[in-house]
Write a protein that holds these residues in place. Structure first.
Motif, short mmCIF file in Angstrom:
data_model
loop_
_atom_site.label_atom_id
_atom_site.label_comp_id
_atom_site.label_asym_id
_atom_site.label_seq_id
_atom_site.Cartn_x
_atom_site.Cartn_y
_atom_site.Cartn_z
N PRO A 12 30.41 -86.57 69.49
CA PRO A 12 29.70 -85.31 69.21
C PRO A 12 29.90 -84.77 67.81
O PRO A 12 29.19 -83.87 67.38
CB PRO A 12 30.30 -84.34 70.25
CG PRO A 12 31.64 -84.92 70.59
CD PRO A 12 31.46 -86.40 70.52
N VAL A 13 30.86 -85.32 67.05
CA VAL A 13 31.10 -84.83 65.70
C VAL A 13 29.86 -84.98 64.83
O VAL A 13 29.61 -84.16 63.93
CB VAL A 13 32.30 -85.56 65.06
CG1 VAL A 13 31.99 -87.04 64.85
CG2 VAL A 13 32.69 -84.91 63.74
N THR A 14 29.06 -86.01 65.09
CA THR A 14 27.82 -86.21 64.32
C THR A 14 26.89 -85.02 64.47
O THR A 14 26.35 -84.50 63.48
CB THR A 14 27.10 -87.49 64.77
OG1 THR A 14 27.98 -88.61 64.64
CG2 THR A 14 25.85 -87.73 63.94
N ALA A 15 26.70 -84.56 65.71
CA ALA A 15 25.80 -83.43 65.96
C ALA A 15 26.35 -82.15 65.33
O ALA A 15 25.58 -81.34 64.79
CB ALA A 15 25.61 -83.24 67.47
N VAL A 16 27.66 -81.96 65.38
CA VAL A 16 28.27 -80.74 64.82
C VAL A 16 28.09 -80.70 63.31
O VAL A 16 27.68 -79.68 62.73
CB VAL A 16 29.77 -80.67 65.20
CG1 VAL A 16 30.44 -79.50 64.48
CG2 VAL A 16 29.93 -80.52 66.71
N VAL A 17 28.41 -81.80 62.64
CA VAL A 17 28.28 -81.85 61.17
C VAL A 17 26.82 -81.70 60.76
O VAL A 17 26.50 -81.00 59.79
CB VAL A 17 28.86 -83.17 60.62
CG1 VAL A 17 28.61 -83.28 59.12
CG2 VAL A 17 30.35 -83.25 60.91
N ALA A 18 25.92 -82.33 61.51
CA ALA A 18 24.49 -82.22 61.21
C ALA A 18 24.03 -80.78 61.32
O ALA A 18 23.29 -80.27 60.46
CB ALA A 18 23.69 -83.11 62.16
N TYR A 19 24.46 -80.08 62.36
CA TYR A 19 24.08 -78.68 62.55
C TYR A 19 24.63 -77.80 61.43
O TYR A 19 23.92 -76.93 60.91
CB TYR A 19 24.60 -78.19 63.90
CG TYR A 19 24.38 -76.71 64.14
CD1 TYR A 19 23.09 -76.18 64.20
CD2 TYR A 19 25.46 -75.85 64.29
CE1 TYR A 19 22.89 -74.82 64.42
CE2 TYR A 19 25.26 -74.49 64.51
CZ TYR A 19 23.97 -73.99 64.57
OH TYR A 19 23.77 -72.64 64.77
N VAL A 20 25.86 -78.05 61.03
CA VAL A 20 26.46 -77.26 59.94
C VAL A 20 25.66 -77.42 58.66
O VAL A 20 25.37 -76.43 57.97
CB VAL A 20 27.93 -77.68 59.72
CG1 VAL A 20 28.47 -77.06 58.43
CG2 VAL A 20 28.80 -77.24 60.89
N MET A 21 25.26 -78.65 58.33
CA MET A 21 24.51 -78.86 57.11
C MET A 21 23.13 -78.23 57.18
O MET A 21 22.63 -77.68 56.19
CB MET A 21 24.38 -80.36 56.82
CG MET A 21 25.69 -81.04 56.46
SD MET A 21 26.58 -80.19 55.12
CE MET A 21 25.37 -80.25 53.81
N ALA A 22 22.51 -78.26 58.35
CA ALA A 22 21.21 -77.59 58.50
C ALA A 22 21.35 -76.09 58.31
O ALA A 22 20.50 -75.45 57.69
CB ALA A 22 20.63 -77.89 59.89
N CYS A 23 22.45 -75.53 58.81
CA CYS A 23 22.70 -74.09 58.65
C CYS A 23 22.97 -73.72 57.20
O CYS A 23 22.53 -72.66 56.72
CB CYS A 23 23.88 -73.65 59.52
SG CYS A 23 23.53 -73.66 61.30
N VAL A 24 23.70 -74.57 56.48
CA VAL A 24 23.99 -74.30 55.07
C VAL A 24 22.69 -74.26 54.27
O VAL A 24 22.44 -73.35 53.47
CB VAL A 24 24.95 -75.36 54.49
CG1 VAL A 24 25.06 -75.22 52.97
CG2 VAL A 24 26.33 -75.23 55.12
N GLY A 25 21.84 -75.26 54.48
CA GLY A 25 20.56 -75.28 53.78
C GLY A 25 19.68 -74.11 54.15
O GLY A 25 19.06 -73.47 53.28
#
Length: 261
Positions: A12-25
């Motif tokens: 699940p770390v992939t989904a968490v990191v992906a979500y964080v980067m989407a939120c940053v952008g």
């Protein structure tokens, strides 16, 4: 046919990191959009263009991180570079249409609706064009119902994020809106993945395109650094009303001059 459950080979770390980067952008882009509302002319255009690049890049990095965790038993996976880059361009252009509609529309409701639809379509287009750029020994198909659901999620959540960014004042509003926009992109991504089925056809021919290490990882690092550095700059740069409040008034300057003399 089988569903692409292999997108979670790193957990699940992939989904968490992906979500964080989407939120940053999204956070950077929506903050720029709020700044655009304070100015006119070329400055307004520049802020909105920067906003489109930030949001589009953020959701694209999210997509790259998600597919970085993808693997298939029975076939290597490579990526069509021009098509994958086209997915970034589609995201920036469609999100840009949405943000400019919000920024320049004389009707708030019309601007919000156009903005939400365009941003949502940008998220969906980025995902499906990016997925079309995957190369492996086999074929890919989509469940039409789930594709429609993913597009609906993207449009609805993007519209809500734009509304929040304009109605909830201050940094708190931007954070909430960024979380919603990041969720719009990430949920759309994974709903689109559930809609995909693959059929592996074993083969020995060399697949065209680049590997994940050759192509995806460098872009994640480059665009990720851009987003974090830009976010820091925008966060530390004061708004116009903050600069006006900090600047001494003419009366204060006159009194200070009198005291000095």
């Amino acid at each position: 046919m089988e569903h692409l459950h292999h997108f979670f080979q790193y957990g699940p770390v992939t989904a968490v990191v992906a979500y964080v980067m989407a939120c940053v952008g999204a956070g950077l882009g929506l903050r720029c959009m709020v700044r655009a509302a304070e100015v006119t002319g070329a400055a307004k255009y520049s802020w909105l263009a920067t906003s489109a690049v930030a949001v589009g890049s953020g959701i694209w990095i999210m997509h790259l991180i998600v597919i970085l965790g993808f693997g298939l038993e029975g076939s290597p996976v490579r990526y069509d570079v021009p098509l994958t880059l086209l997915s970034l361009l589609a995201a920036i252009l469609l999100v840009g249409v949405g943000l400019f509609a919000v920024g320049y529309s004389t009707s708030f409701v019309r601007g919000l609706l156009i903005g939400g639809v365009a941003c949502g379509l940008g998220i969906a287009a980025m995902h499906y064009i990016g997925m079309a750029g995957m190369r492996f020994h086999g074929t890919m198909s989509h469940d039409a119902t789930l594709v429609g659901v993913s597009i609906g999620i993207a449009i609805g959540a993007a519209t809500l994020a734009l509304w929040l960014s304009l109605h909830v004042r201050g940094f708190r509003g931007t954070v909430i809106a960024a979380l919603v926009m990041g969720a719009a992109a990430t949920v759309t991504e994974y709903t689109g993945i559930v809609a995909i089925q693959v059929a592996i056809v074993p083969g020995t021919s060399v697949l065209p395109g680049a590997s994940a290490v050759e192509f995806l990882f460098p872009f994640i690092v480059i665009f990720g650094s851009f987003l974090f550095l830009s976010s820091a700059f925008v966060a530390l740069s004061p708004f116009r009303h903050e600069r006006d409040a900090a600047a001494p008034t003419s009366a204060t300057r006159g009194r200070d001059s009198h005291l000095v003399s």
